[in-house]
Design an enzyme around this catalytic site. Structure first.
Site, PDB file in Angstrom:
ATOM      1  N   ALA A  71      60.042 -53.670  63.025  1.00 28.67           N
ATOM      2  CA  ALA A  71      60.219 -54.215  64.371  1.00 28.67           C
ATOM      3  C   ALA A  71      60.071 -55.729  64.270  1.00 28.67           C
ATOM      4  O   ALA A  71      59.439 -56.243  63.338  1.00 28.67           O
ATOM      5  CB  ALA A  71      59.180 -53.623  65.301  1.00 28.67           C
ATOM      6  N   GLY A 116      59.280 -50.071  61.269  1.00 27.02           N
ATOM      7  CA  GLY A 116      60.338 -49.447  62.072  1.00 27.02           C
ATOM      8  C   GLY A 116      61.591 -49.162  61.259  1.00 27.02           C
ATOM      9  O   GLY A 116      62.375 -48.282  61.619  1.00 27.02           O
ATOM     10  N   GLU A 119      60.963 -45.957  59.586  1.00 20.61           N
ATOM     11  CA  GLU A 119      61.017 -44.933  60.641  1.00 20.61           C
ATOM     12  C   GLU A 119      62.464 -44.627  61.033  1.00 20.61           C
ATOM     13  O   GLU A 119      62.815 -43.483  61.320  1.00 20.61           O
ATOM     14  CB  GLU A 119      60.180 -45.397  61.843  1.00 20.61           C
ATOM     15  CG  GLU A 119      58.686 -45.429  61.493  1.00 20.61           C
ATOM     16  CD  GLU A 119      57.837 -46.188  62.499  1.00 20.61           C
ATOM     17  OE1 GLU A 119      58.182 -47.345  62.811  1.00 20.61           O
ATOM     18  OE2 GLU A 119      56.837 -45.633  62.972  1.00 20.61           O
ATOM     19  N   GLU A 139      52.223 -51.487  59.080  1.00 23.27           N
ATOM     20  CA  GLU A 139      51.706 -51.783  60.420  1.00 23.27           C
ATOM     21  C   GLU A 139      50.224 -52.140  60.442  1.00 23.27           C
ATOM     22  O   GLU A 139      49.803 -53.038  61.168  1.00 23.27           O
ATOM     23  CB  GLU A 139      51.954 -50.585  61.359  1.00 23.27           C
ATOM     24  CG  GLU A 139      53.383 -50.450  61.836  1.00 23.27           C
ATOM     25  CD  GLU A 139      54.299 -49.707  60.871  1.00 23.27           C
ATOM     26  OE1 GLU A 139      53.908 -49.469  59.719  1.00 23.27           O
ATOM     27  OE2 GLU A 139      55.424 -49.366  61.280  1.00 23.27           O
TER      28      GLU A 139
HETATM   29  N1  DAK Z   1      60.194 -59.483  62.185  1.00 17.49           N
HETATM   30  C1  DAK Z   1      60.696 -60.724  62.390  1.00 17.49           C
HETATM   31  N2  DAK Z   1      61.162 -61.518  61.412  1.00 17.49           N
HETATM   32  C2  DAK Z   1      61.128 -61.041  60.167  1.00 17.49           C
HETATM   33  C3  DAK Z   1      60.613 -59.757  59.859  1.00 17.49           C
HETATM   34  C4  DAK Z   1      60.130 -58.955  60.951  1.00 17.49           C
HETATM   35  N3  DAK Z   1      59.671 -57.712  60.762  1.00 17.49           N
HETATM   36  N4  DAK Z   1      60.690 -59.570  58.527  1.00 17.49           N
HETATM   37  C5  DAK Z   1      61.235 -60.691  58.013  1.00 17.49           C
HETATM   38  N5  DAK Z   1      61.501 -61.569  59.002  1.00 17.49           N
HETATM   39  C6  DAK Z   1      62.075 -62.918  58.878  1.00 17.49           C
HETATM   40  C7  DAK Z   1      61.069 -63.889  58.291  1.00 17.49           C
HETATM   41  O1  DAK Z   1      60.221 -64.385  59.311  1.00 17.49           O
HETATM   42  C8  DAK Z   1      61.997 -64.955  57.749  1.00 17.49           C
HETATM   43  O2  DAK Z   1      62.453 -65.753  58.818  1.00 17.49           O
HETATM   44  P1  DAK Z   1      62.574 -67.368  58.653  1.00 17.49           P
HETATM   45  O3  DAK Z   1      61.232 -67.836  58.289  1.00 17.49           O
HETATM   46  O4  DAK Z   1      63.580 -67.561  57.558  1.00 17.49           O
HETATM   47  O5  DAK Z   1      63.054 -67.827  60.002  1.00 17.49           O
HETATM   48  C9  DAK Z   1      63.191 -64.149  57.236  1.00 17.49           C
HETATM   49  O6  DAK Z   1      63.128 -62.896  57.917  1.00 17.49           O
HETATM   50  C10 DAK Z   1      63.121 -63.872  55.735  1.00 17.49           C
HETATM   51  O7  DAK Z   1      61.852 -63.299  55.460  1.00 17.49           O
HETATM   52  P2  DAK Z   1      60.858 -63.852  54.348  1.00 17.49           P
HETATM   53  O8  DAK Z   1      61.050 -65.315  54.167  1.00 17.49           O
HETATM   54  O9  DAK Z   1      59.490 -63.369  54.703  1.00 17.49           O
HETATM   55  O10 DAK Z   1      61.411 -63.112  53.056  1.00 17.49           O
HETATM   56  P3  DAK Z   1      60.588 -62.697  51.760  1.00 17.49           P
HETATM   57  O11 DAK Z   1      61.578 -62.290  50.760  1.00 17.49           O
HETATM   58  O12 DAK Z   1      59.602 -63.771  51.382  1.00 17.49           O
HETATM   59  O13 DAK Z   1      59.731 -61.434  52.196  1.00 17.49           O
HETATM   60  C11 DAK Z   1      59.366 -59.272  53.312  1.00 17.49           C
HETATM   61  C12 DAK Z   1      60.381 -60.224  52.574  1.00 17.49           C
HETATM   62  C13 DAK Z   1      60.169 -58.101  53.860  1.00 17.49           C
HETATM   63  C14 DAK Z   1      58.367 -58.761  52.269  1.00 17.49           C
HETATM   64  C15 DAK Z   1      58.654 -60.085  54.406  1.00 17.49           C
HETATM   65  O14 DAK Z   1      59.665 -60.709  55.229  1.00 17.49           O
HETATM   66  C16 DAK Z   1      57.797 -59.226  55.281  1.00 17.49           C
HETATM   67  O15 DAK Z   1      56.692 -58.846  54.918  1.00 17.49           O
HETATM   68  N6  DAK Z   1      58.285 -58.957  56.516  1.00 17.49           N
HETATM   69  C17 DAK Z   1      57.535 -58.262  57.524  1.00 17.49           C
HETATM   70  C18 DAK Z   1      57.501 -56.794  57.184  1.00 17.49           C
HETATM   71  C19 DAK Z   1      56.686 -56.054  58.190  1.00 17.49           C
HETATM   72  O16 DAK Z   1      55.460 -56.210  58.316  1.00 17.49           O
HETATM   73  N7  DAK Z   1      57.362 -55.171  58.910  1.00 17.49           N
HETATM   74  C20 DAK Z   1      56.738 -54.234  59.746  1.00 17.49           C
HETATM   75  C21 DAK Z   1      56.711 -54.735  61.076  1.00 17.49           C
HETATM   76  S1  DAK Z   1      55.699 -53.673  62.049  1.00 17.49           S
HETATM   77  C22 DAK Z   1      56.047 -50.226  68.484  1.00 17.49           C
HETATM   78  C23 DAK Z   1      56.264 -49.246  67.606  1.00 17.49           C
HETATM   79  C24 DAK Z   1      56.567 -49.541  66.313  1.00 17.49           C
HETATM   80  C25 DAK Z   1      56.606 -50.823  65.883  1.00 17.49           C
HETATM   81  C26 DAK Z   1      56.387 -51.801  66.770  1.00 17.49           C
HETATM   82  C27 DAK Z   1      56.105 -51.518  68.069  1.00 17.49           C
HETATM   83  N8  DAK Z   1      55.733 -49.899  69.809  1.00 17.49           N
HETATM   84  C28 DAK Z   1      55.166 -48.613  70.092  1.00 17.49           C
HETATM   85  C29 DAK Z   1      55.966 -50.802  70.840  1.00 17.49           C
HETATM   86  C30 DAK Z   1      56.906 -51.102  64.535  1.00 17.49           C
HETATM   87  C31 DAK Z   1      56.250 -52.051  63.909  1.00 17.49           C
HETATM   88  C32 DAK Z   1      56.736 -52.561  62.688  1.00 17.49           C
HETATM   89  O17 DAK Z   1      57.815 -52.277  62.225  1.00 17.49           O
END
Ligand code: DAK
Length: 265
Positions: A71, A116, A119, A139
């Site tokens: 997400a 997400g 998921e 998460e």
């Molecule tokens: N959201 C927003 N931007 C993201 C992102 C994300 N999940 N993942 C990556 N980006 C963006 C980065 O901010 C970066 O943007 P700029 O700085 O260039 O503007 C660009 O994508 C490239 O990312 P990185 O520079 O970080 O690239 P790396 O190769 O260094 O790292 C990575 C890749 C995938 C390991 C890293 O980007 C990372 O850790 N990303 C976050 C992964 C993460 O934690 N995802 C899970 C999110 S939590 C809900 C229910 C479910 C959910 C939410 C709400 N409700 C019930 C309401 C679900 C939650 C999730 O999915």
């Protein structure tokens, strides 16, 4: 070729019976914001409405790096719980639509499938991944729990122990490990991913697609029922296949020693 709607954050293309839905925000590693989730839902409505021309749905991410990196954290970080509930409903509605399709769905996991994103992949019927793909539910590293069905669908795929390990550590696993624990069905070289996916889709499309849809339905719907009830359910659908032209064609073709021509009727 089907004339599909134009979207901002996703692409929907249909070719020879295979629809490909591409999450298309590569600069954010295809992170799911609410507009993207809304468009995914709309594209799935199109797929459902066009069962005649769309036989299999493939879901993938744009670019070489990511399927979907979760997400959109930049949209989530200031949300209050009412907004979180709204986002959650949006995601659940869209992901449920995938499971409710009669067509078989294949996730072509081309890179990161996180939060997400995992998921989303877990909502598909089959997962095929590049050997560069990485899978995780990070998460808890953000102080939340999986909220788009991850605690449930991941657990059903890999079992409680592995799901708890992945969710509690937030660590990523690679494609080899994902295959070993039953999270994905096939691994390919990155450049062969779509070829492999299309090979599976084409194999499926040769078959009686009413039967494919029924088999998918009974597998999903009966999974949590007691065995006797589930077997009754299977028997009911099995009997119903005998009212289709596909059943007549499939068995006649076998007896006539020729390949069947199914019409999905
Ligand atoms: N959201 C927003 N931007 C993201 C992102 C994300 N999940 N993942 C990556 N980006 C963006 C980065 O901010 C970066 O943007 P700029 O700085 O260039 O503007 C660009 O994508 C490239 O990312 P990185 O520079 O970080 O690239 P790396 O190769 O260094 O790292 C990575 C890749 C995938 C390991 C890293 O980007 C990372 O850790 N990303 C976050 C992964 C993460 O934690 N995802 C899970 C999110 S939590 C809900 C229910 C479910 C959910 C939410 C709400 N409700 C019930 C309401 C679900 C939650 C999730 O999915």
């Amino acid at each position: 070729m089907l004339d599909t709607k134009t979207y901002k954050n996703v692409l929907l293309a249909v070719d020879n019976g295979i629809a490909t839905l591409t999450i298309n925000r590569p600069k954010s590693l295809n992170a799911l914001n609410s507009d993207t989730l809304t468009e995914i839902g709309q594209a799935l409505d199109e797929v459902k409405a066009n069962e005649e021309s769309i036989k299999v749905l493939v879901i993938t991410g744009a670019g070489e790096k990511s399927f979907v990196a979760g997400a959109d954290i930049s949209q989530m970080h200031n949300m209050n719980s009412l907004e979180a509930a709204k986002l959650s409903k949006l995601a659940h509605t869209s992901f449920r639509k995938i499971e409710d399709l009669s067509q078989l769905t294949i996730a072509a996991v081309n890179g990161y499938a996180l939060g997400g994103g995992l998921e989303l992949a877990a909502s598909c019927d089959i997962r095929v991944a590049s050997n560069k793909a990485k899978f995780g539910q990070p998460e808890v590293t953000l102080g939340i729990i999986p909220g788009f069905g991850g605690t449930q669908r991941l657990t059903r795929l890999v079992g409680r122990g592995k799901a708890k390990e992945m969710i509690a550590t937030g660590k990523m696993i690679d494609a080899e490990e994902a295959a070993r624990v039953g999270l994905i069905e096939e691994i390919t070289e990155p450049q062969n991913l779509m070829t492999k996916v299309k090979e599976i889709a084409n194999q499926v499309m040769k078959n009686g697609l009413i039967a494919v849809g029924m088999a998918k339905y009974v597998i999903d719907r009966a999974a949590d029922l007691p065995l006797d009830t589930a077997i009754d359910f299977e028997t009911q659908l099995w009997s119903e296949t005998f009212s289709t032209k596909d059943q007549t064609e499939g068995m006649t073709a076998f007896l006539e020693k020729r390949k069947p021509t199914f019409k999905g009727q």
